[in-house]
Design a protein around this motif. Structure first.
Motif, short mmCIF file in Angstrom:
data_model
loop_
_atom_site.label_atom_id
_atom_site.label_comp_id
_atom_site.label_asym_id
_atom_site.label_seq_id
_atom_site.Cartn_x
_atom_site.Cartn_y
_atom_site.Cartn_z
N CYS A 1 47.29 35.63 31.19
CA CYS A 1 47.63 35.19 29.83
C CYS A 1 48.52 36.22 29.26
O CYS A 1 48.82 36.09 27.96
N ILE A 2 49.06 37.50 29.68
CA ILE A 2 49.83 38.48 29.10
C ILE A 2 51.15 38.51 29.73
O ILE A 2 51.22 38.76 31.10
N HIS A 3 52.30 38.05 29.09
CA HIS A 3 53.44 37.75 29.73
C HIS A 3 54.57 38.47 29.23
O HIS A 3 54.61 39.10 28.28
N LEU A 4 55.70 39.01 29.96
CA LEU A 4 56.76 39.84 29.67
C LEU A 4 57.84 38.59 29.39
O LEU A 4 58.90 38.78 29.94
N ASP A 5 57.63 38.03 28.41
CA ASP A 5 58.72 36.85 28.00
C ASP A 5 59.38 37.04 26.77
O ASP A 5 59.69 35.92 26.19
N ARG A 6 59.12 37.98 25.92
CA ARG A 6 59.63 38.02 24.45
C ARG A 6 61.20 37.90 24.59
O ARG A 6 61.57 37.47 23.47
N VAL A 7 61.77 38.39 25.64
CA VAL A 7 63.35 38.25 25.66
C VAL A 7 63.77 36.76 25.99
O VAL A 7 64.53 36.03 25.29
N GLU A 8 63.26 36.31 26.99
CA GLU A 8 63.70 35.10 27.51
C GLU A 8 63.00 33.95 26.82
O GLU A 8 63.43 32.71 26.86
N GLY A 9 61.95 34.10 26.05
CA GLY A 9 61.49 33.26 24.89
C GLY A 9 60.00 33.00 25.55
O GLY A 9 59.68 32.47 26.40
N PRO A 10 59.12 33.10 24.40
CA PRO A 10 57.71 32.85 24.67
C PRO A 10 57.47 31.54 25.07
O PRO A 10 58.01 30.42 24.44
N ARG A 11 56.49 31.35 26.01
CA ARG A 11 55.99 29.97 26.36
C ARG A 11 54.45 30.28 26.56
O ARG A 11 54.29 30.93 27.45
N ASP A 12 53.67 29.25 26.04
CA ASP A 12 52.27 29.36 26.18
C ASP A 12 52.09 28.32 27.33
O ASP A 12 52.66 27.44 27.49
N GLY A 13 51.09 28.52 27.79
CA GLY A 13 50.57 27.41 28.94
C GLY A 13 50.16 28.10 30.18
O GLY A 13 50.04 29.23 30.19
N HIS A 14 49.54 27.41 31.23
CA HIS A 14 49.09 27.61 32.54
C HIS A 14 49.97 28.54 33.28
O HIS A 14 51.21 28.73 33.16
N VAL A 15 49.51 29.40 34.35
CA VAL A 15 49.93 30.40 34.93
C VAL A 15 51.23 29.95 35.66
O VAL A 15 52.35 30.77 35.70
N GLU A 16 51.47 28.84 36.17
CA GLU A 16 52.55 28.17 36.88
C GLU A 16 53.96 28.36 36.08
O GLU A 16 54.98 28.20 36.72
N LEU A 17 53.80 28.26 34.84
CA LEU A 17 54.81 28.11 33.84
C LEU A 17 55.66 29.70 33.75
O LEU A 17 56.77 29.59 33.20
N ALA B 1 59.69 50.78 22.07
CA ALA B 1 59.82 50.32 23.55
C ALA B 1 60.79 49.15 23.47
O ALA B 1 60.80 48.29 22.54
N PRO B 2 61.26 49.00 24.49
CA PRO B 2 62.40 47.91 24.79
C PRO B 2 61.47 46.45 24.47
O PRO B 2 60.56 46.46 25.23
N LEU B 3 62.22 45.50 23.88
CA LEU B 3 61.53 44.34 23.58
C LEU B 3 61.01 43.47 24.95
O LEU B 3 60.05 42.96 25.32
N ALA B 4 62.00 43.84 26.18
CA ALA B 4 61.70 43.19 27.40
C ALA B 4 60.19 43.78 28.08
O ALA B 4 59.88 43.17 28.85
N ARG B 5 59.82 45.05 27.64
CA ARG B 5 58.79 45.65 28.26
C ARG B 5 57.62 45.51 27.22
O ARG B 5 56.40 45.97 27.54
N ILE B 6 57.74 44.94 25.94
CA ILE B 6 56.32 44.72 25.08
C ILE B 6 55.74 43.34 25.60
O ILE B 6 56.37 42.25 25.32
N PRO B 7 54.80 43.42 26.22
CA PRO B 7 53.95 42.03 26.66
C PRO B 7 53.39 41.22 25.35
O PRO B 7 53.52 41.74 24.35
N ARG B 8 53.35 40.17 25.69
CA ARG B 8 52.88 39.16 24.70
C ARG B 8 51.84 38.38 25.16
O ARG B 8 51.56 38.04 26.40
N VAL B 9 50.70 38.27 24.23
CA VAL B 9 49.48 37.69 24.66
C VAL B 9 49.67 35.87 24.42
O VAL B 9 50.11 35.64 23.10
N ASP B 10 49.28 35.12 25.31
CA ASP B 10 48.96 33.55 25.13
C ASP B 10 47.82 33.52 24.83
O ASP B 10 46.95 33.22 25.56
N GLU B 11 47.65 33.32 23.43
CA GLU B 11 46.43 33.22 22.97
C GLU B 11 45.49 31.59 23.31
O GLU B 11 44.36 31.64 23.46
#
Lengths: 448, 470
Positions: B359-375, B410-420
């Motif tokens: 549930c921790i993703h590197l998707d801040r640049v391409e756009g955050p998206r919540d949900g199951h792992v396959e996404l 840190a570069p935005l692309a490398r700051i992970p995001r938590v899918d709560e």
């Protein structure tokens, strides 16, 4: 064709040019390796032009798997031992280390890589030969510098027959002749090249210069890699340009590395402030010059040398004269005295240089070392039919290294205008993969 | 300043820091230097019929460049004559009457032998006795040490013998090399022991020399299992201390042992009910001088918390340890990454993907998206993208500066995001993060009343609920 290279280090060299970054001890290496956070998708790896998997090899050092560390480095970069010494790691892997964001010293990646490679070679390690089916096609690499060496090694590993054509006695290009001795010793460069020879790469000492030469290669080889680098250094183009105490930076570096020059006199002037100028200036100090002045027509904000190189030069006692332009060399044959006449210069808001009135002064000099860049090998390159050249650089497809002549590939300084060894290695390896893909396709097509 | 005076079942010492029975308490000269350095008490290196030791005797576990995370030894009890040890006890007590000197004892399992050694130790002036039923190597092969401490029957029997004649408090030192440490603690208590000390060392083989294939420590080409101690064993010790102190049929004044190296360690043992702590490995590593910060740090902490005496601290965390079945199932926390602190190592990302719940993703640049792992983009795809990129050495002032990458260090692309929506609040990311306070676990109120597993099962009216757990 020589099987090994005749070279003997001048006995004075080691004393005058102790290494800038001495080797790590085994325990220090492990301690440093343990500091590495082992980042995921590590920025250091991404920043390296050859994408060495840095955390991977560092963690192998931490577990005392030193052979594994060296082999994993060599997978990415066949000139890893020299890159470990000459890479400007401050702007590459170490510059990308995340520890900078935590106000910590970055991991000493360059020194760890050198530790892994030196330990490997000292134990008699050889570049592991990949299992590859022998290919019927053969490739010629023109120029024996890092780009060609990397290209040849990769092609050989993929089963192709490869011959490197180098016009000079020693292979290695700038690695053997042109890198400051305190960074890379000629002997270390040659030792590394022997490893590539051992892979089965053929070295021919022969200059490829004429259209007839090119025709001959075209008829004998399936693809040709241009790793010719750059040509002669630019002349100053000022009065007295032919004075006897004038020697360009590359010729100067080569002469002291090969032991042909042991003395530089008391006063040395270096003209230009790129990385090569810095290498020459520091060498002049180490060879005994009392004063070494670096002249640069612009200011410190415009130099193309890395900041740490300027800092190093200052530390070695080199003086920088910014906003200074040489205008004439005065040589008095009767007493062998040479002076360099200079003037102050400023850049106005249109970007033009404006000489400052009444600012002329002279510098006494025993040696003048112009270091204002190399010119491209245009005459030669234009002999390759259909080769597109822009701003003196061979135009290639970045991913494959292929030029506008489909059988010619290129990489290194002749493509990028003069960057680092590691850039040449990356170019050479990419081109090798491009060549292999092109030849593979051609083969399939002919069977189709 | 907090009062660190300690009263352990009638044994007084100026602070709760005692040296454990071990090489640092081998002789009177050492113990007097230790008292000068600030130690409050010492348990004498176990006295009994002198033995012959082997060399070598110790081996250790290093971790990531740190030495002696765990220490193992195959040394036996004192190799000095009983009368020499007893004479020195008398000398130490004469010169340091305010400090606690306990005699650790181990003799053959005969009533007369125990009676005799108890009397002699007390006659020498020992403030208390510690029965060594814990030594896991060597002595146990001769029917002593943990051979006694692993059997509640023998523990009871010998403790009773000792209590028949002892005039000073008697502590039984427990071995951890047993399925449930409470069984021997209960036996000691039932036999009249005045206190306990726990834990003794844990049976161990620390490692094998991969050149000689001989385990360490190497004694002429062979080795034997030893006793493990040091920072590595503290969690095991704390658990055993808690289990004893939470059991009313086992609990007695307890001297906590096992990996105490700092004042924080000591405070933790006190909070789980210990009256004193014993230290060995940290002293073997750094010397007696470490007691200065043990005392100073504990005192500063007590002042900051408003605790005046050790009695006020003791056992405060015991009520906060319970069985899993009583934990609140409706409590929810999620990981929160402080972007301004993140250094972009992305260890949380790979730990979450490979070791936790994706549930921790590197998707801040391409756009955050919540949900199951396959996404989401997989770790392997991120790596492949980097390896496929073309990097060149930048030429200063000629090449354009590296592109701006966002408002953080840190570069935005490398700051992970938590899918709560997917985070289970496991803590793993905050544990691997190398930056303090970068990943914190934050509560997200569920709006539901607290409910434990036990309550849920009771409400469902059945004990055959389908939920599974581990």
């Amino acid at each position: 064709m020589a099987t090994s290279v005749p070279y003997e280090e001048h006995p004075e060299l080691a004393a005058r040019f102790p290494e800038l970054h001495p080797a790590l001890t085994a325990q220090h290496a492990v301690m440093e390796a343990n500091r590495c956070l082992n980042c995921f998708d590590a920025p250091c790896t991404a920043a390296c032009p050859t994408h060495i998997d840095v955390p991977r090899f560092i963690k192998k050092i931490a577990t005392h798997n030193l052979r594994g560390a060296a082999v994993s480095i060599l997978e990415a970069n066949v000139l890893a031992a020299s890159c470990a010494r000459v890479c400007p790691v401050e702007v590459l892997c170490e510059g990308a280390c995340v520890l900078h964001h935590q106000q910590q010293e970055p991991i000493a990646i360059g020194r760890l890589q050198r530790f892994a490679m030196d330990t490997f070679y000292a134990a008699g390690g050889r570049i592991p030969q990949r299992k590859a089916t022998a290919r019927s096609q053969s490739v010629a690499c023109i120029g024996g510098g890092p780009a060609s060496l990397a290209c040849a090694a990769e092609l050989r590993q993929q089963g192709f027959a490869v011959t490197i054509y180098e016009r000079r006695a020693l292979p290695g290009g700038l690695n053997s002749y042109g890198v400051a001795q305190y960074k890379l010793r000629t002997a270390d460069s040659l030792r590394e090249i022997e490893q590539i020879r051992a892979l089965g790469v053929t070295f021919a000492t022969r200059e490829i210069a004429t259209e007839a030469d090119l025709k001959e290669l075209e008829s004998s080889y399936d693809a040709i890699f241009l790793g010719v680098g750059l040509g002669a250094m630019h002349k100053l183009g000022i009065a007295g340009d032919g004075a006897p105490c004038l020697v360009d930076a590359l010729e100067f570096i080569e002469s002291y590395k090969l032991g042909r020059r042991e003395d530089v006199g008391s006063h040395v002037v270096v003209i230009g402030a790129g990385n090569t100028a810095i290498d020459a200036a520091i060498a002049a100090r180490r060879l005994g010059a009392q004063t070494v002045s670096v002249l640069y027509r612009r200011g410190p904000q415009q130099v193309s040398a890395f900041d740490f190189e300027i800092e190093h030069a200052r530390h070695e006692g080199v003086t920088f004269l910014w906003g200074t332009l040489p205008i004439a060399i005065h040589h008095a044959p009767e007493d062998e005295r040479t002076t360099l006449e200079c003037t102050r210069v400023e850049v106005n808001r249109h970007g033009d240089f404006v000489l400052t009135a009444d600012s002329n002064f002279t510098l006494e000099c025993d040696l003048i070392i112009p270091a204002i860049g190399q010119s491209p090998l245009l005459t030669f390159l234009q002999r390759v039919r259909g080769l597109q050249i822009e701003k003196g650089r061979v135009v290639i497809d970045r991913a494959s290294g292929q030029t506008t002549h489909p059988r010619y590939f290129a990489g290194g300084d002749c493509v990028n205008g003069g960057r680092e060894v590691v850039d040449a290695v990356a170019d050479g390896k990419r081109a090798a993969c491009g060549i292999a893909a092109a030849l593979g396709t051609a083969k399939e097509a002919s069977h189709g | 300043m907090a009062d660190l005076n300690c009263n352990f079942a009638g044994i007084a010492s100026p602070n709760p820091f005692w040296l454990a029975s071990a090489p640092p308490t081998n002789c009177g000269e050492q113990i007097m230097r230790a008292f000068d350095a600030g130690w409050g008490g010492a348990v004498w290196k176990t006295i009994g019929e002198p033995i012959t030791n082997v060399s070598s005797r110790y081996s250790s576990i290093d971790w990531a460049g740190q030495r002696m995370m765990g220490l193992n030894n195959i040394e036996l009890i004192s190799d000095r004559p009983i009368e020499v040890n007893l004479r020195e006890i008398a000398e130490v007590k004469r010169r340091y009457p305010r400090h606690a000197v306990l005699a650790s004892l181990m003799v053959e399992s005969r009533r007369e032998a125990w009676h005799e050694i108890v009397k002699r130790a007390e006659d020498a002036g020992a403030d208390g006795l510690e029965l060594n039923f814990g030594c896991p190597h060597g002595m146990s092969e001769r029917g002593m040490g943990s051979a006694v401490g692993q059997d509640p029957y023998y523990t009871h029997m010998i403790t009773e013998w000792v209590k028949e004649v002892a005039r000073t408090p008697v502590l039984v030192k427990l071995t951890p090399n047993i399925t449930d440490i409470r069984t021997t603690a209960r036996a000691a208590r039932a036999a009249g022991a005045d206190g306990l000390s726990a834990i003794n060392t844990i049976n161990s083989i620390t490692g094998i020399d991969l050149d000689t294939l001989t385990p360490r420590p190497n004694v002429d080409g062979r080795s034997a299992h030893g006793g493990y101690c040091g920072p590595a064993v503290k969690p095991i010790a704390l658990n055993m201390v808690q289990s004893v102190m939470a059991d009313p049929t086992a609990a007695l004044p307890l001297s906590g042992i096992g990996g105490v190296a700092t004042w924080q360690d000591a405070a933790e043992f006190l909070l789980l009910g210990c009256t004193s702590v014993q230290v060995c490995t940290a002293v073997m590593h750094y010397g007696y001088r470490i007691v200065e910060d043990l005392a100073d740090g504990l005192s500063q902490w007590m002042d900051s918390k408003g605790f005046r005496t050790l009695d006020e601290v003791r056992g405060l965390s015991l009520p906060r340890v319970t069985d899993w079945k009583h934990l609140n199932l409706n409590y929810k926390i999620v990981a929160h990454i402080d972007e301004s602190r993140c250094i972009g190592c992305d260890l949380c990302h790979i730990a979450c993907w490979d070791g936790a719940h994706q549930c921790i993703h590197l998707d801040r640049v391409e756009g955050p998206r919540d949900g199951h792992v396959e996404l989401h983009t997989t770790p392997a795809a991120h790596t492949a993208r980097s390896l496929g990129s073309i990097a060149v050495t930048p030429i200063p002032r000629l090449d354009p500066p590296r592109e701006e990458h966002g408002p953080y260090q840190a570069p935005l692309a490398r700051i992970p995001r938590v899918d709560e929506s997917e985070c289970v609040g496991c803590n793993l990311c905050s544990l691997v993060c190398p930056v303090e306070q970068c990943i914190t676990m934050q509560e997200r109120p569920t709006g539901e009343a607290a409910q434990s597993w036990e309550q849920r099962v009771a409400e469902a009216g059945t004990h055959t609920a389908t939920e599974t757990g581990d």
